[in-house]
Design a protein around this motif. Structure first.
Motif, PDB file in Angstrom:
ATOM      1  N   VAL A   2       0.843  -1.200   0.000  1.00 28.22           N
ATOM      2  CA  VAL A   2       0.000   0.000   0.000  1.00 28.22           C
ATOM      3  C   VAL A   2       0.871   1.241   0.000  1.00 28.22           C
ATOM      4  N   ASP A   3       0.590   2.150  -0.942  1.00 31.91           N
ATOM      5  CA  ASP A   3       1.213   3.475  -0.918  1.00 31.91           C
ATOM      6  C   ASP A   3       2.717   3.514  -1.126  1.00 31.91           C
ATOM      7  N   VAL A   4       3.321   2.382  -1.467  1.00 33.34           N
ATOM      8  CA  VAL A   4       4.751   2.453  -1.777  1.00 33.34           C
ATOM      9  C   VAL A   4       4.866   2.978  -3.193  1.00 33.34           C
ATOM     10  N   ILE A   5       5.607   4.072  -3.355  1.00 35.57           N
ATOM     11  CA  ILE A   5       5.757   4.623  -4.706  1.00 35.57           C
ATOM     12  C   ILE A   5       7.228   4.632  -5.097  1.00 35.57           C
ATOM     13  N   ARG A   6       7.476   4.827  -6.361  1.00 38.37           N
ATOM     14  CA  ARG A   6       8.850   4.959  -6.831  1.00 38.37           C
ATOM     15  C   ARG A   6       9.126   6.444  -7.014  1.00 38.37           C
ATOM     16  N   VAL A   7      10.377   6.821  -6.862  1.00 43.12           N
ATOM     17  CA  VAL A   7      10.737   8.240  -6.856  1.00 43.12           C
ATOM     18  C   VAL A   7      10.218   8.973  -8.095  1.00 43.12           C
ATOM     19  N   LYS A   8      10.296   8.344  -9.255  1.00 42.61           N
ATOM     20  CA  LYS A   8       9.888   9.043 -10.479  1.00 42.61           C
ATOM     21  C   LYS A   8       8.415   9.445 -10.444  1.00 42.61           C
ATOM     22  N   ASP A   9       7.619   8.758  -9.614  1.00 40.74           N
ATOM     23  CA  ASP A   9       6.185   9.070  -9.549  1.00 40.74           C
ATOM     24  C   ASP A   9       5.843  10.108  -8.482  1.00 40.74           C
ATOM     25  N   ALA A  10       6.865  10.591  -7.766  1.00 43.90           N
ATOM     26  CA  ALA A  10       6.595  11.531  -6.670  1.00 43.90           C
ATOM     27  C   ALA A  10       5.790  12.761  -7.115  1.00 43.90           C
ATOM     28  N   PRO A  11       6.134  13.427  -8.255  1.00 40.82           N
ATOM     29  CA  PRO A  11       5.383  14.634  -8.613  1.00 40.82           C
ATOM     30  C   PRO A  11       3.877  14.401  -8.738  1.00 40.82           C
ATOM     31  N   SER A  12       3.483  13.209  -9.175  1.00 39.72           N
ATOM     32  CA  SER A  12       2.049  12.957  -9.355  1.00 39.72           C
ATOM     33  C   SER A  12       1.362  12.651  -8.007  1.00 39.72           C
ATOM     34  N   ARG A  13       2.126  12.577  -6.924  1.00 38.13           N
ATOM     35  CA  ARG A  13       1.553  12.269  -5.602  1.00 38.13           C
ATOM     36  C   ARG A  13       1.613  13.459  -4.654  1.00 38.13           C
ATOM     37  N   ARG A  14       1.721  14.648  -5.218  1.00 32.18           N
ATOM     38  CA  ARG A  14       1.838  15.845  -4.386  1.00 32.18           C
ATOM     39  C   ARG A  14       0.724  15.901  -3.348  1.00 32.18           C
ATOM     40  N   GLY A  15       1.099  16.175  -2.105  1.00 30.30           N
ATOM     41  CA  GLY A  15       0.110  16.310  -1.030  1.00 30.30           C
ATOM     42  C   GLY A  15      -0.301  15.002  -0.407  1.00 30.30           C
ATOM     43  N   GLN A  16       0.134  13.886  -0.985  1.00 36.20           N
ATOM     44  CA  GLN A  16      -0.281  12.582  -0.447  1.00 36.20           C
ATOM     45  C   GLN A  16       0.797  11.985   0.444  1.00 36.20           C
ATOM     46  N   GLU A  17       0.363  11.141   1.363  1.00 37.24           N
ATOM     47  CA  GLU A  17       1.318  10.444   2.218  1.00 37.24           C
ATOM     48  C   GLU A  17       1.645   9.107   1.549  1.00 37.24           C
ATOM     49  N   CYS A  18       2.927   8.834   1.380  1.00 34.50           N
ATOM     50  CA  CYS A  18       3.326   7.559   0.774  1.00 34.50           C
ATOM     51  C   CYS A  18       4.710   7.145   1.262  1.00 34.50           C
ATOM     52  N   THR A  19       5.155   6.005   0.795  1.00 35.90           N
ATOM     53  CA  THR A  19       6.399   5.412   1.281  1.00 35.90           C
ATOM     54  C   THR A  19       7.386   5.247   0.132  1.00 35.90           C
ATOM     55  N   ILE A  20       8.641   5.591   0.435  1.00 36.00           N
ATOM     56  CA  ILE A  20       9.732   5.411  -0.535  1.00 36.00           C
ATOM     57  C   ILE A  20      10.709   4.393   0.048  1.00 36.00           C
ATOM     58  N   GLN A  21      11.169   3.457  -0.788  1.00 36.45           N
ATOM     59  CA  GLN A  21      12.171   2.486  -0.348  1.00 36.45           C
ATOM     60  C   GLN A  21      13.416   2.674  -1.196  1.00 36.45           C
ATOM     61  N   GLY A  22      14.570   2.765  -0.558  1.00 38.64           N
ATOM     62  CA  GLY A  22      15.768   2.971  -1.380  1.00 38.64           C
ATOM     63  C   GLY A  22      17.039   2.990  -0.567  1.00 38.64           C
ATOM     64  N   TRP A  23      18.034   3.703  -1.109  1.00 38.20           N
ATOM     65  CA  TRP A  23      19.350   3.810  -0.479  1.00 38.20           C
ATOM     66  C   TRP A  23      19.673   5.287  -0.288  1.00 38.20           C
ATOM     67  N   ILE A  24      20.418   5.573   0.775  1.00 40.52           N
ATOM     68  CA  ILE A  24      20.822   6.954   1.014  1.00 40.52           C
ATOM     69  C   ILE A  24      21.909   7.336   0.019  1.00 40.52           C
ATOM     70  N   TYR A  25      21.649   8.424  -0.719  1.00 44.22           N
ATOM     71  CA  TYR A  25      22.621   8.921  -1.683  1.00 44.22           C
ATOM     72  C   TYR A  25      23.536   9.936  -0.993  1.00 44.22           C
ATOM     73  N   ARG A  26      22.920  10.877  -0.282  1.00 47.58           N
ATOM     74  CA  ARG A  26      23.680  11.834   0.544  1.00 47.58           C
ATOM     75  C   ARG A  26      22.862  12.117   1.786  1.00 47.58           C
ATOM     76  N   ILE A  27      23.544  12.491   2.863  1.00 48.81           N
ATOM     77  CA  ILE A  27      22.790  12.781   4.080  1.00 48.81           C
ATOM     78  C   ILE A  27      23.545  13.797   4.928  1.00 48.81           C
ATOM     79  N   ARG A  28      22.809  14.725   5.531  1.00 49.04           N
ATOM     80  CA  ARG A  28      23.423  15.658   6.498  1.00 49.04           C
ATOM     81  C   ARG A  28      22.367  16.009   7.539  1.00 49.04           C
ATOM     82  N   SER A  29      22.847  16.397   8.719  1.00 53.66           N
ATOM     83  CA  SER A  29      21.871  16.719   9.756  1.00 53.66           C
ATOM     84  C   SER A  29      22.373  17.885  10.590  1.00 53.66           C
ATOM     85  N   GLY A  30      21.451  18.513  11.305  1.00 53.54           N
ATOM     86  CA  GLY A  30      21.801  19.638  12.182  1.00 53.54           C
ATOM     87  C   GLY A  30      20.532  20.318  12.639  1.00 53.54           C
TER      88      GLY A  30
END
Ligand code: 4AD
Ligand code: MG
Length: 429
Positions: A2-30
């Motif tokens: 349910v609700d798992v989407i692929r990154v390329k489909d993100a624009p068509s899901r604007r405003g919706q809650e969904c799940t992305i599965q993948g790998w971290i490409y870059r990360i920073r925090s603060g």
């Protein structure tokens, strides 16, 4: 799921809650926020993980996530001009599936280091783009042949005789005897046209090539076609249309991938018909570029590079000397010291993409050529049979798919465009 989407489909899901599965490409925090860029094979998307917006456990996992860790992130897709690609995922939960220690592969490492770590380097955006273009090339080859009424078929990889000369055969143990790995499906395709008319295969071919050039592999992907009643000219038309179809398809459908590679695909805008130059003209051209060859020599890597360097379109070289080419080519009735055989060369220094031509249809001529080439007729008994039982004029060709992808992506080395390349010195990973 349910609700798992692929990154390329993100624009068509604007405003919706969904799940992305993948790998971290870059990360920073603060300051109580983690910015994680996630890739999933279809693209990359920024996820923002705010303390308080996700359960405390999820925030701890986000803080601890490293590049190349695998993750599942749930959130709301929102437009954000500052984010890469214009969208972001505002996380409502974060799950670290499997963490990654510091990744051993980085941009700027030596080519051999990157090849040693090919299984990890495959994750780079550059390779991801090349592999997608490669997939589109394979797809469009099948599409073209299908449109033209060529039927896909298969030939064995274990064979008992050479198609392209004994010097590049791999011999392998086979129970109490030995056989070879196939160099080409051609001879089998010549048998298959007698039932199917027009056939093709897409399969690996093997060559024990000692050359360490930028365009030789020991295992390469070969698209080969053969058609009954085709003349050499008919086959050249098929080849140029095939290459144009592939180039037009990838130019139209892989804009994003070319962008990642920094390649503008104008270099593969093909205008038909392609130029045909004779072998003699090619020798002269090579001579003017400082590469001296004698009549009868095959065009080598240096000669091809020299004659294609200034070209803007692929072109054919025709009328090769008989002695430079394999035994099965039909001698030109008007100039029997030459054969009805051609190569298609890619421009900008890339060189040979295909070799093709008309085959010997007559039994007596074939027997004579087998003898001249000092081959043992016993190794070709079934092939010779094809001239006994209703022989027909026919032609075919072989296209080196890896070489085509190399030219399309403007890669420097053929190894760059193959997932796990095999060369004289490289057998792993
Ligand atoms: O020119 P080749 O040797 O021709 C044949 O094998 C014919 N029997 C094909 C046929 O008519 N069915 O190989 C065909 C193409 C070359 O033009 C080149 O693009 C590619 O296969 N090729 C290689 N690609 C990568 N590494 C190698 N070692 C290759 N050898 C050939
Ligand atoms: Mg060739």
């Amino acid at each position: 799921m349910v609700d798992v989407i692929r990154v390329k489909d993100a624009p068509s899901r604007r405003g919706q809650e969904c799940t992305i599965q993948g790998w971290i490409y870059r990360i920073r925090s603060g300051g109580g926020i983690v910015f994680a860029i996630v890739r999933d094979g279809t693209g990359i998307l920024q996820a923002t993980v705010r303390k308080g917006a996700v359960p405390p456990q999820g925030f701890q996992e986000a803080i601890g996530a490293t590049p190349e860790s695998s993750v599942i992130i749930r959130g709301v897709i929102a437009e954000d001009k500052r984010a890469l690609g214009g969208y972001e995922l505002r996380a409502t939960d974060f799950h670290l599936v499997s963490s990654s220690p510091p990744f051993p592969v980085r941009k700027g490492q030596s080519a051999s280091m990157l090849l040693d770590n090919r299984h990890l380097w495959l994750r780079s955006r550059e390779l991801n783009a090349i592999l997608k273009i490669r997939a589109a090339v394979f797809g469009s080859i099948h599409e073209y042949f299908d449109l033209e009424g060529f039927i896909e078929t298969q030939a064995p990889s274990f064979v008992s005789g050479a198609c392209e000369g004994g010097a590049t055969l791999f011999k392998v143990p086979y129970f109490s005897t030995s056989v070879y790995l196939t160099q080409s499906a051609q001879l089998y395709l010549e048998a298959l046209i007698t039932t199917l008319g027009r056939v093709y295969t897409v399969a690996p071919s093997f060559r024990a090539e000692r050359s360490r050039t930028r365009r030789h592999l020991t295992e390469f992907w070969h698209a080969e076609a053969e058609a009954a009643w085709y003349s050499e000219e008919d086959m050249m038309t098929t080849e140029e249309q095939l290459v144009k179809h592939v180039c037009d398809t990838v130019s139209a459908h892989n804009e994003g991938e070319f962008g990642i590679l920094g390649v503008a695909p104008q270099h593969i805008a093909i205008e038909l018909p392609l130029e045909r130059v004779t072998y003699e003209e090619a020798l002269e051209k090579a001579g003017r570029a400082g590469v001296e060859l004698r009549w009868g020599d095959d065009l080598d890597y240096r000669a091809e590079r020299a004659i294609t360097a200034q070209a803007e379109q692929p072109f054919f070289v025709t009328h090769y000397p008989k002695k430079a080419k394999a035994f099965y080519h039909r001698p030109d009735p008007r100039r029997p010291e030459t054969v009805l055989c051609h190569d298609l060369l890619a421009p900008q220094g890339y060189g040979e993409l295909t070799t093709g031509g008309e085959r010997i249809a007559r039994l007596d001529v074939l027997m004579q050529r087998i003898e001249e080439a000092k081959l043992d007729p016993k190794d070709y008994d079934w092939y010779i049979d094809l001239r006994r039982y209703g022989s027909v004029p026919h032609a075919g060709f072989g296209l080196g798919i890896d070489r085509l992808v190399k030219w399309i992506t403007r890669a420097e080395h053929i190894q760059q465009v193959v997932p796990f390349p095999r060369t004289m010195r490289r057998m792993r990973p």
